[in-house]
Design a protein around this motif. Sequence first.
Motif, PDB file in Angstrom:
ATOM      1  N   ILE A  17      14.629 -17.369 -26.163  1.00  0.00           N
ATOM      2  CA  ILE A  17      14.436 -18.822 -26.276  1.00  0.00           C
ATOM      3  C   ILE A  17      14.566 -19.304 -25.054  1.00  0.00           C
ATOM      4  N   VAL A  18      13.609 -20.089 -24.477  1.00  0.00           N
ATOM      5  CA  VAL A  18      13.530 -20.677 -23.262  1.00  0.00           C
ATOM      6  C   VAL A  18      13.806 -22.076 -23.132  1.00  0.00           C
ATOM      7  N   LEU A  19      14.810 -22.842 -22.646  1.00  0.00           N
ATOM      8  CA  LEU A  19      15.208 -24.081 -22.544  1.00  0.00           C
ATOM      9  C   LEU A  19      15.353 -24.428 -21.052  1.00  0.00           C
ATOM     10  N   LEU A  20      14.334 -24.940 -20.370  1.00  0.00           N
ATOM     11  CA  LEU A  20      14.622 -25.194 -19.090  1.00  0.00           C
ATOM     12  C   LEU A  20      13.678 -26.435 -18.708  1.00  0.00           C
ATOM     13  N   GLY A  21      14.007 -26.887 -17.531  1.00  0.00           N
ATOM     14  CA  GLY A  21      13.127 -28.259 -17.339  1.00  0.00           C
ATOM     15  C   GLY A  21      14.046 -29.469 -17.157  1.00  0.00           C
ATOM     16  N   GLY A  22      15.261 -29.558 -17.737  1.00  0.00           N
ATOM     17  CA  GLY A  22      16.074 -31.001 -17.593  1.00  0.00           C
ATOM     18  C   GLY A  22      16.474 -31.302 -16.235  1.00  0.00           C
TER      19      GLY A  22
END
Length: 213
Positions: A89-94
């Motif tokens: 699960i990739v949650l990046l960019g914030g």
Amino acid sequence: MRKVWVIIGFLISVSAAWAEPVRITAFGDSLVQGYGLPQGDGFVPQLEHWLQEHGAEVEITNAGVSGDTSAGGAARIDWTLADDPDALIVLLGGNDLLRGLSAEEMRANLSKILSAAEQADTEVLLVGMRAPNNYGPDYRAAFNAVYPDLAKEFGALLHPDAFAGIFERVGGDPAKAQEFMQDDDIHPNAEGVRENIEALGPVALQLVARVSG
């Protein structure tokens, strides 16, 4: 014949007991790491609990690094995949967004992460972020397009907004959303995480199904 069916039933039950859970790595920044929250209230434990409650046998590893940008994620993806998870699960960019970093650079960094997962034969769920209106229409359009474009390019599952649960709960009213945020107005509190997991959970179940199927 009855004894045969008893034995078959026993073997099926034993096989189920021995079946290994799907190993998922949650890869991201402080939203994954669980910044400001008690140990059991962060993204990873809440998602793991939600999936298990909905019948999925999973173990989720927390690979969240507070303050990480997409560039930081790209720099450490090979090390993360060396653990050979079944899914990512990739949650990046914030943090790219908070710093006003180039959407094209973010696209390139996330592309490197998804490419590494593809080469490792690891299923991916990409969790997007949404740029608010005050960033201007051009930046906002470029930033928001990155996630669906990459999900389509790499065949990854997509959850378009990490904060979707909160904004669905409050009908998109930013003032009401404060109830679900920590004092920094950046990170969700435990209830906010719970709302976001409710929105993300069904897509995470699809991820488990891809691995299991």
